[in-house]
Design an enzyme around this catalytic site. Structure first.
Site, PDB file in Angstrom:
ATOM      1  N   HIS A 325       0.807  -1.210   0.000  1.00 32.14           N
ATOM      2  CA  HIS A 325       0.000   0.000   0.000  1.00 32.14           C
ATOM      3  C   HIS A 325       0.845   1.266   0.000  1.00 32.14           C
ATOM      4  O   HIS A 325       0.379   2.308  -0.472  1.00 32.14           O
ATOM      5  CB  HIS A 325      -0.948   0.018   1.200  1.00 32.14           C
ATOM      6  CG  HIS A 325      -2.150  -0.844   1.017  1.00 32.14           C
ATOM      7  ND1 HIS A 325      -2.109  -2.208   1.193  1.00 32.14           N
ATOM      8  CD2 HIS A 325      -3.414  -0.543   0.641  1.00 32.14           C
ATOM      9  CE1 HIS A 325      -3.318  -2.709   0.950  1.00 32.14           C
ATOM     10  NE2 HIS A 325      -4.128  -1.723   0.606  1.00 32.14           N
ATOM     11  N   GLY A 326       2.008   1.193   0.537  1.00 32.98           N
ATOM     12  CA  GLY A 326       2.819   2.399   0.513  1.00 32.98           C
ATOM     13  C   GLY A 326       4.107   2.258   1.267  1.00 32.98           C
ATOM     14  O   GLY A 326       4.273   1.359   2.090  1.00 32.98           O
TER      15      GLY A 326
END
Lengths: 479, 329
Positions: A325-326
C-alpha cells in the site's frame, strides 16, 4: 484524469462513440482501447507511459518465451526474470527512498553516518496495480494455466485497460484476457447495469467519501493530544471514507467495463458486514487478497505445512500486503496487525468451533452475528488508525486517547461531526442493507419500478445538492 | 419514470430551498432578505465595499443623528455591484435622506470576480441580481435555465439549511453577527500589509474604468434628482500605505470634483488622526472595532453638521428659481 471530472466524461463519451462504431471489428476495438488507455494514463504524466510500456513489453516477451520452451529450468529463469524486472521497477519507484531513509535512520541510531543520495522520485500512478496484473499473467503462463496473448496489442490493451488501470481491480489474465480476445457484445441491460454501477460509484465517492474526508482529515492533521470521542468519530468517518472511495472507484470501473461488454471482477463485497478477519479479506479488496493468496501465501506453503508455518505465512503475506500500500512503516504495521488478527482467528477457530449458541433460534443467531460484526468493525477501525496516521507515534497516541480520553466536550463540534457522519453514511447503509438482505450487489435494480425511481431520485439529488466538488482524487491512486 | 420525475422534483427542490433561504438570518442572506422584504427602512444608508461594512456602525450613527441607519456595504464587491444592490434596495424600500458612500483607491476600478456567490442564490430570478453576480463568472447560462443547477456545489450546509428553513427548522441557521449590516472586527494587526508592501515596493496605481466612472456620476446625479443627499467618505487608512498609492491626489481630486458637480459632499478621512495609530487597524485598509466606532462617531458628527445645512444647488442652477436653496461656495 479522474473518473469524477468533466474531462473524463468527455473522454469516455468520445471513446465510447468510437468503440460503438468499431463493434464487430475486434482488432480495431482493441487498438482503440489501447490508444485510449495510453491517453488516459499519459494524461497524468507522459513519462509514466515509458515505464508501463517497459513492463508490458518485457512481460509479453517473457510469456512468449515461456510458451516456446519446455525446459523447467529455463522456464523458471524466465518467470524469475519477469519478477525481477517488475519488482525492481516497483521497488525503485515506490520504495527506494523509504528503504534508504530507514537504513540511514537505523545506522544513525548506532552512530554511523550512511551517505547516499536522496532521490526525488515521482511515484507513477497505479504502478502497484498494473505491475501485479502483469506479473500474474506471466506466472499463470508459467503454471500453464493460461496461454500467452497472441499479440502485443491485445496484451497491452489487457494491462493498460483504462477503467481498472490506476486503482484496480487487479484483474487476472484468465479472466480479462479472454474477454479482450473475443468479440464483445453491448446489450442494453449491460449498459443499464453499467450506468447504475457508475452512478453508485460516483455517489459513494462524491457524496459519502469526499464529505466524510472533511471530518477525518482534520482529526489526523491535528498534532495532538486528541480527544477520544473525536478519535472514534474520525475513525468511523475514515472507515467509510476509504471504503466508499475505493469501492466507488471499483464500481465505476466495473460499470465502464460493462458498458463496453467487459465483466470486471467484483472487488468489494460488503466487507463491513464481516464478523471475522478471514471473512473480511474475502470481501475487502478481493483482487489484491486473492493475488496475495495465489502468488505469495500458497507458494509459501499456505496452510499445508503445519500450524506454525501457516501463521508465519499469514503474517508475511499480510505484512507484504501492507507494504504494497505504501512506503511507510504505518502501512507495514497495519498489514502486520491484520496478519495478527488472522492468526488469532485461526487459533480461536482451532480451539473451538464457531457455532451459534446451542439451539439458538433465528433471531438469536442474527443478534449474535450482528454483535460480532459490530465488534469486528471496531477492530478494523483500530487498523485504519495505523493506515491513515501520519506516523506510528501519532497512531499510538490516538489509540490511547480512544480508550482513555473519551470526553464529550461541548463546543468543539463533536455533535455536528457525528450528525454529519450519520447523515452522509445513512444512504450508503440503507442501500447496502438491501444488498446484504438480498445477497445481490445489484439489488436496487431489481426492486419494483416506483420505489426504484424513488431511490434513484433520492440518490441523484443527494449527490447534486450535497456532493463534494468534482475532481478530488481517489485515495488509492497513491498506491 | 425516473427521467420523467427528474425535472419536476428538481423544480420543487429549487422552490423549497429558495423559499427557505429567503427567511434565513445567516450572514450571507440576512441583508438581502431585509432588502427584499422592505425591512431596511432607513433614514441613512451606508454603501461601499468591506471598508463600509466594517467601518460604519449604524448604532453609533443613530446615537448622534437619531432615526435609523443601515449598512449595505458589500464585502469584496466593486461599485457596479454596489449600485446594483442600491437599485434593488430602492425598489423595495423607502427613499433614504442620506446615502453615505464609501470611496477609496478601488472604487472607480472595474472589479472582477464574484465574492461569496452563494449570497445571490435565493433571488436569482431578479435580473439585477444576475447582473451583479454574473460579472465574475461564478454563474453561467445553465444557472438561468436549469432548476437547482445554481445550488450545485455551493456548500451542502446552505442547501440543507434552505430545506430545513422551508419547514420552519432553524437548526442550521446561525444568525448573523452583523448589526444592520455592520460587523466590527475584533482582530489584531496582521502581516498582510507587510506582504503587500514587499510585493509593491514601487507602489501601485489605481486605474479608473470609464464605465464605472460614468455609472458613479450617474448615481450621484440620480440621487440629486431624487433629493437624496450623498456624502462620499474616504475612510481612514493606516498612514504607511499613503505613499504607495501613486495617484492618490488625482483620485481625491476626482471624488471632490464629482461631489461638487452633483451637490454631494466629499469627506476625506484617509489621513486623519486615526490613520496615525496602528492599534486602530487590523490591516492597512481596515479599522478594527474600536477604530471603526471612533470613526463612526466622527462621521456622524460631520454628517450632523451637513444635515443642519440645506443641500447645495447645482452650479448651473439659477438660485432665483430656487429661493429655498442657499448657494454654498
Amino acid at each position: 484524469m479522474v473518473f469524477n471530472s468533466s474531462v473524463f466524461l468527455v473522454f469516455f463519451l468520445v471513446v465510447y462513440a468510437l468503440y460503438w462504431l468499431t463493434r464487430g471489428r475486434l482488432a480495431w476495438q482493441n487498438r482503440l482501447l489501447l490508444v485510449s488507455s495510453f491517453v488516459f494514463y499519459g494524461w497524468w504524466d507522459w513519462r509514466f507511459l515509458l515505464l508501463m510500456s517497459t513492463t508490458i513489453a518485457s512481460d509479453h516477451l517473457i510469456a512468449r518465451r515461456l510458451s516456446l520452451t519446455e525446459d523447467p529450468v529455463r522456464r523458471k529463469r524466465w518467470v524469475v526474470l519477469s519478477a525481477c524486472v517488475n519488482l525492481s521497477l516497483l521497488g525503485f519507484f515506490k520504495y527506494y527512498n523509504f528503504f534508504a531513509d530507514s537504513l540511514r535512520a537505523a545506522f544513525g541510531r548506532l552512530g554511523v553516518e550512511v551517505g547516499g543520495p536522496a532521490l526525488e522520485i515521482i511515484l507513477p500512478v497505479g504502478i502497484s496495480f498494473y505491475t501485479f496484473q502483469s506479473m500474474s499473467y506471466v506466472i499463470d503462463v508459467y503454471r500453464r494455466q493460461l496461454d500467452p496473448a497472441p499479440s502485443l496489442v491485445d496484451y497491452a490493451a489487457y494491462v493498460s485497460y483504462f477503467p481498472q488501470l490506476v486503482a484496480g481491480p487487479i484483474e487476472r489474465g484468465s479472466r480479462l484476457l479472454p474477454q479482450m480476445l473475443r468479440p464483445r457484445t453491448i446489450r442494453l441491460d449491460q449498459v443499464y447495469e453499467g450506468g447504475y454501477l457508475i452512478f453508485w460509484g460516483l455517489f459513494k465517492k462524491m457524496f459519502v467519501a469526499d464529505n466524510l474526508a472533511r471530518i477525518a482529515d482534520p482529526l489526523f492533521a491535528h498534532a495532538g493530544p486528541h480527544n477520544g470521542a473525536a478519535v472514534w468519530i474520525g475513525l468511523y468517518a475514515f472507515a467509510f471514507q476509504i471504503y466508499c472511495d475505493f469501492s466507488g472507484y471499483s464500481d465505476i470501473a466495473r460499470g465502464l467495463g460493462k458498458c463496453m461488454g467487459f465483466d470486471i471482477m467484483v472487488n468489494f463485497n460488503l466487507p463491513y458486514f464481516s464478523s471475522n478477519p478471514s471473512e473480511f479479506w474475502r470481501r475487502w479488496h478481493v483482487s489484491l487478497s486473492t493475488w496475495l493468496r495465489d502468488y505469495l501465501y500458497v507458494p509459501m506453503g499456505g496452510s499445508r505445512r503445519g500450524a506454525f508455518r501457516t501463521y508465519r505465512n499469514l503474517l508475511v503475506t499480510m505484512l507484504l500486503g501492507g507494504l504494497w500500500h505504501g512506503a511507510q512503516w504505518t502501512f507495514v504495521v497495519w498489514g502486520a496487525y491484520h496478519g495478527a488478527l488472522l492468526v488469532v482467528h485461526r487459533l480461536w477457530s482451532g480451539l473451538r468451533a464457531e457455532r451459534e449458541p446451542a439451539r439458538a433460534g433465528g433471531f438469536l443467531r442474527s443478534a449474535w452475528r450482528g454483535l460480532r460484526v459490530i465488534l469486528f468493525f471496531h477492530l478494523v477501525c483500530v487498523g485504519w488508525l495505523f493506515f491513515r496516521a501520519e506516523s506510528i507515534g501519532q497512531a499510538l497516541e490516538m489509540l490511547a486517547a480512544a480508550f482513555t480520553r473519551v470526553e464529550v466536550t461541548p463546543g468543539i463540534g463533536l455533535g455536528s461531526a457525528a450528525a454529519a457522519l450519520l447523515g452522509y453514511s445513512f444512504p450508503l447503509l440503507a442501500v447496502q442493507g438491501l444488498q446484504w438482505q438480498r445477497r445481490d450487489s445489484l439489488a436496487v435494480l431489481k426492486i419494483p419500478a416506483v420505489p426504484r425511481a424513488g431511490v434513484y431520485l433520492a440518490l441523484f439529488y443527494l449527490l447534486w445538492l450535497f456532493g463534494a466538488p468534482a475532481g478530488k482524487e481517489f485515495i488509492y491512486f497513491q498506491f | 419514470m425516473t427521467l420523467a420525475l427528474l425535472a419536476p422534483c428538481g423544480w420543487a427542490l429549487d422552490r423549497a430551498i429558495t423559499s427557505g433561504l429567503r427567511t434565513s438570518r445567516n450572514y450571507l442572506f440576512a441583508e438581502w432578505n431585509d432588502i427584499y422584504a422592505g425591512a431596511v427602512d432607513a433614514d441613512r444608508v451606508v454603501q461601499g465595499s468591506s471598508r463600509a461594512w466594517v467601518h460604519v456602525s449604524p448604532r453609533v450613527l443613530d446615537s448622534v443623528l437619531g432615526g435609523r441607519s443601515y449598512n449595505l456595504g458589500m464585502d469584496g464587491h466593486g461599485f457596479l455591484s454596489q449600485l446594483g444592490r442600491y437599485r434593488i434596495y430602492r425598489r423595495h424600500n423607502r427613499k433614504p435622506e442620506w446615502i453615505l458612500q464609501e470611496v477609496g483607491a478601488n472604487t472607480l476600478e472595474r472589479r472582477l470576480g464574484t465574492f461569496r456567490p452563494q449570497q445571490f442564490l435565493p433571488y436569482w430570478e431578479d435580473p439585477e441580481i444576475r447582473r451583479i453576480a454574473g460579472v465574475g463568472g461564478a454563474f453561467g447560462p445553465l444557472d438561468d435555465w436549469l432548476p437547482l443547477y445554481r445550488y450545485r456545489q455551493r456548500g451542502p450546509s446552505i442547501n440543507l439549511n434552505g430545506l430545513l428553513l422551508r419547514f420552519g427548522l432553524t437548526w442550521l441557521d446561525a444568525p448573523t453577527r452583523k448589526e444592520r449590516g455592520y460587523e466590527g472586527q475584533d482582530k489584531a494587526w496582521d502581516d498582510s500589509f507587510d506582504r503587500f508592501r514587499r510585493e509593491h515596493a514601487d507602489g501601485f496605481t489605481s486605474v479608473p474604468d470609464p464605465e464605472v466612472v460614468a455609472a458613479f456620476a450617474e448615481f450621484l446625479a440620480e440621487c440629486r434628482r431624487e433629493g437624496i443627499r450623498v456624502a462620499l467618505f474616504w475612510p481612514p487608512e493606516y498612514q504607511e500605505v499613503h505613499s504607495l498609492l501613486r495617484n492618490r491626489r488625482e483620485l481625491t481630486e476626482r471624488f471632490a470634483e464629482l461631489a461638487r458637480e452633483h451637490s454631494a459632499v466629499f469627506l476625506d478621512y484617509s489621513a486623519g488622526p486615526l490613520s496615525r495609530d496602528r492599534s486602530f487597524f487590523y490591516n492597512s485598509q481596515h479599522l478594527n472595532r474600536e477604530g471603526a466606532e471612533r470613526f463612526s462617531l466622527e462621521l456622524a458628527r460631520d454628517i450632523r453638521g451637513f444635515s443642519e445645512e440645506p443641500a447645495r444647488a447645482r452650479p448651473d442652477e439659477d438660485p432665483i428659481e430656487n429661493p429655498s436653496d442657499d448657494v454654498i461656495g
